[in-house]
Design a protein around this motif. Structure first.
Motif, mmCIF file in Angstrom:
data_model
loop_
_atom_site.group_PDB
_atom_site.id
_atom_site.type_symbol
_atom_site.label_atom_id
_atom_site.label_comp_id
_atom_site.label_asym_id
_atom_site.label_seq_id
_atom_site.Cartn_x
_atom_site.Cartn_y
_atom_site.Cartn_z
ATOM 1 N N LEU A 269 -2.195 -113.147 45.984
ATOM 2 C CA LEU A 269 -3.477 -113.855 46.003
ATOM 3 C C LEU A 269 -3.744 -114.494 47.357
ATOM 4 C CD1 LEU A 269 -3.388 -115.535 42.465
ATOM 5 C CD2 LEU A 269 -4.731 -113.552 43.174
ATOM 6 N N TRP B 188 -4.725 -109.573 48.348
ATOM 7 C CA TRP B 188 -4.546 -108.216 47.810
ATOM 8 C C TRP B 188 -5.593 -107.883 46.752
ATOM 9 C CZ3 TRP B 188 1.488 -108.468 46.925
ATOM 10 C CH2 TRP B 188 2.114 -108.480 48.176
ATOM 11 N N HIS B 189 -6.132 -108.924 46.097
ATOM 12 C CA HIS B 189 -7.134 -108.677 45.050
ATOM 13 C C HIS B 189 -8.403 -108.054 45.617
ATOM 14 C CE1 HIS B 189 -7.716 -112.707 46.720
ATOM 15 N NE2 HIS B 189 -9.004 -112.579 46.440
ATOM 16 N N ARG B 190 -8.607 -108.152 46.931
ATOM 17 C CA ARG B 190 -9.789 -107.532 47.537
ATOM 18 C C ARG B 190 -9.745 -106.014 47.449
ATOM 19 N NH1 ARG B 190 -9.604 -110.385 53.321
ATOM 20 N NH2 ARG B 190 -7.452 -109.718 52.998
ATOM 21 N N LEU C 16 -8.807 -104.445 44.767
ATOM 22 C CA LEU C 16 -9.092 -104.072 43.388
ATOM 23 C C LEU C 16 -10.560 -104.313 43.086
ATOM 24 C CD1 LEU C 16 -5.920 -105.333 41.467
ATOM 25 C CD2 LEU C 16 -6.541 -102.988 42.054
ATOM 26 N N THR C 17 -11.418 -103.591 43.808
ATOM 27 C CA THR C 17 -12.858 -103.678 43.601
ATOM 28 C C THR C 17 -13.440 -102.268 43.621
ATOM 29 O OG1 THR C 17 -13.379 -103.842 45.964
ATOM 30 C CG2 THR C 17 -12.954 -105.913 44.780
ATOM 31 N N ALA D 29 1.400 -104.378 39.280
ATOM 32 C CA ALA D 29 0.212 -105.208 39.104
ATOM 33 C C ALA D 29 0.210 -105.894 37.738
ATOM 34 C CB ALA D 29 -1.044 -104.366 39.281
ATOM 35 N N PHE E 139 -1.585 -109.509 37.810
ATOM 36 C CA PHE E 139 -2.596 -109.488 38.860
ATOM 37 C C PHE E 139 -3.955 -109.211 38.238
ATOM 38 C CE2 PHE E 139 -4.114 -108.421 43.204
ATOM 39 C CZ PHE E 139 -3.480 -109.459 43.862
ATOM 40 N N PRO E 140 -5.015 -109.877 38.710
ATOM 41 C CA PRO E 140 -6.338 -109.685 38.095
ATOM 42 C C PRO E 140 -6.919 -108.304 38.379
ATOM 43 C CG PRO E 140 -6.505 -111.066 40.050
ATOM 44 C CD PRO E 140 -5.036 -110.884 39.779
ATOM 45 N N ALA E 141 -7.820 -107.870 37.487
ATOM 46 C CA ALA E 141 -8.598 -106.630 37.653
ATOM 47 C C ALA E 141 -7.748 -105.369 37.602
ATOM 48 C CB ALA E 141 -9.402 -106.663 38.955
ATOM 49 N N THR E 142 -6.668 -105.396 36.811
ATOM 50 C CA THR E 142 -5.885 -104.176 36.676
ATOM 51 C C THR E 142 -6.655 -103.087 35.918
ATOM 52 O OG1 THR E 142 -4.820 -105.185 34.741
ATOM 53 C CG2 THR E 142 -3.612 -105.264 36.811
#
Length: 250
Positions: A31, A35-37, A39-40, A73, A78-81
């Motif tokens: 975070l 890294w969450h960027r 997962l879009t 993930a 981790f969000p948005a898997t």
């Protein structure tokens, strides 16, 4: 007289939290590093050709990398898997993509379950009161069916379901089997949505504006979302049928 090799009680207690602590460290690191960027939908649109080429050029090694990345993930919550499941359908189609996603999700969920069980399971289980103990025994006695119902209904947070059984005495084999079977239908639905992303992502890559939810509303994807809605109804319907059947046979 030989010196004792047993670890002091406080050290052993802290050691129980090591796997869960490592998971938290990886999550926070990811975070903080942003890294969450990745997962879009926009990022998926930007690298779609690279991903397709990698999957074609490296065959089963690419599929293995996908499963391991998905598992990591999920293990660190981790969000948005869910986007990884879409990517599986985009890269490998409904059937193979859904199977690979289900495998990765099961591996990651099992790692998180084991870490939580190691840290909290026995300690919390020994401290529950009478009512909580009755609930725990009920869950443990029907662990497979309860866990399968929770997995089939996508209305419950995925990470919460990964951790909840760790607070009870759920065998690892039961957890893995119910998780895999419960995840598989939803993974297939998401993979079917992912398979229809090719045109949407190609168009998004040529525009300046980001991909929005409205871009995902196509007939094929609408059917996929309807499938998820039907999956959410499976658990309560099954519960009503089971209670009705039990009442008739008493």
């Amino acid at each position: 007289m030989q010196p004792s090799t047993r670890a002091p009680a406080p050290a052993k207690a802290l050691l129980r939290f090591a796997p869960l602590g490592l998971i938290v460290i990886v999550l926070l690191t990811g975070l903080l590093l942003g890294w969450h960027r990745y997962l879009t939908l926009d990022y998926l649109a930007a690298i779609r050709l690279t991903l397709k080429g990698f999957a074609l050029d490296h065959g089963w090694l690419a599929a293995l990398a996908y499963v391991l990345a998905y598992g990591l993930a999920v293990a660190v919550a981790f969000p948005a898997t869910w986007l990884l499941t879409l990517a599986g359908g985009f890269l490998y189609g409904i059937w193979l993509g859904g199977l690979l996603a289900a495998a990765g999700a099961t591996i990651g969920a099992t790692v998180l379950f084991w870490a939580a069980q190691t840290a909290f399971g026995e300690g919390l289980r020994s401290r529950v009161n009478a009512m909580a103990g009755k609930v725990a025994r009920g869950f443990e006695a029907n662990a497979f069916s309860y866990l399968l119902a929770l997995r089939l209904a996508p209305i419950f947070p995925f990470s919460a379901i990964n951790v909840l059984p760790a607070l009870f005495k759920v065998p690892l084999t039961t957890y893995v089997a119910a998780t895999l079977l419960g995840i598989l239908p939803g993974a297939m639905v998401y993979a079917s949505i992912g398979q229809g992303l090719e045109t949407i992502l190609a168009e998004a890559a040529t525009r300046d504006r980001p991909v929005g939810v409205g871009d995902l509303v196509t007939p094929g994807i609408t059917l996929g979302l309807l499938g998820l809605a039907l999956l959410a109804a499976v658990a309560p319907i099954a519960s009503v049928i089971r209670k009705h059947w039990a009442a008739r046979n008493t």
